[in-house]
Scaffold this active site. Sequence first.
Site, PDB file in Angstrom:
ATOM      1  CG  ASP A  75       7.723  24.980   9.324  1.00 52.89           C
ATOM      2  OD1 ASP A  75       7.169  24.428   8.356  1.00 52.89           O
ATOM      3  OD2 ASP A  75       8.403  24.344  10.161  1.00 52.89           O
ATOM      4  CD  GLU A 133       8.408  19.076   7.937  1.00 53.52           C
ATOM      5  OE1 GLU A 133       8.922  17.943   8.076  1.00 53.52           O
ATOM      6  OE2 GLU A 133       9.043  20.059   7.491  1.00 53.52           O
TER       7      GLU A 133
END
Length: 386
Positions: A75, A133
């Site tokens: 991400d 995350e």
Amino acid sequence: MSSFSDIEKMMVEYRRHLHRNPELSFQEEKTSSFIKQVLGEQGVRIEDFGTHHSFAAIVEGSGAGKTYGLRAELDALPITEKSGVDFLSTNPIAMHACGHDMHMAIAIGVTLSLHRQRESLKGRFLAIFESGEETLPGGAQAITQSKLFSLLKPDAMFSIHVLPELEVGKIGVCPGKYMASGDEVYITIDGKGGHAALPHLLTDPVVCAAEIILGLQTLVSRKAPPLIPTVLSFGRVEALGATNIIPDEVSIAGTFRTMDEAWRNEAHRLIQQTATGIAASHGAKCEIEIRKGYPSIYNNPELTLLVKRTATELIGNKNVVDLEPRMTTDDFAYFSNLIPSVFFRVGTGFPNTDNPQLHRPTFNPAEESIGVAHSLLSKILLTLMA
């Protein structure tokens, strides 16, 4: 490093593609598809964890042996990029400002390197590509609770993270407790607002909130065990009054960081007790929510020493730096609390330059670090799987 091998040149191209096309937490559909395609075309086995877009790329050696894992995050952050690179993010609301594009490219390269040499390897390698995350609850915990992870559970885990404070060509390590747990603290104070010139008729939630913020600092200075790192900071205060209006309600929000689970739980209790007590002394009420975040990261000393020794052989002792613990967080902690693990740093700072920090719109890591990290991780894993 002034030159790349063919695979390292490919890694730079992969990194630039990923950098141009960032996706926010738990939305990394195109990112995961791209990596799956790159690895799948080379014959690497791909398995989904069944949790958002997280998946594993698996390399099986020709002989029996242990299983080793390498985590990389998928991400990006909700930042508009201003780095000025010619492969700028095409997504105006997302940027790889934490280096996850670097991590993914390195993990792709390590996977391909091991896959090409799989006939001479023993055991199994997992490249774990993790969704989300950057946003609670993160993706790591769900991975560790998945059926696939229980079937292929690594005997040891590795993770890297870029660090602009560290010059490119250097590696940073810290054995033992390295990164903090992180919890979000939300407090809402309910008082009685009114005219600011008539405070005697009110229950002022602004003054109450100010006292709560200051009072909670004594948890760090007087309640925290002195040998346990602890931080309690409030970065948001919202009181929607005016120069002559005291509001009915004030909300504050902050973060609590530490490196000890027993103290972490006790601190949560003390935050509740202290804030409630101060509010009551003002005749106000308060609601407190503590959103428990990631636990702290513990670096296995033996694995950390392996990284340090291998890095010393590869890049020289002067380029291997002993790091201090830091109060930032990462959900790699869920792996490190479950199995022997090591999380180490890869220098990405340009020499003699004021390098922008992580999470900044101008963040621009030196791509030469990709080759350093790839060489080091490949050497470690080839040694372990020999």
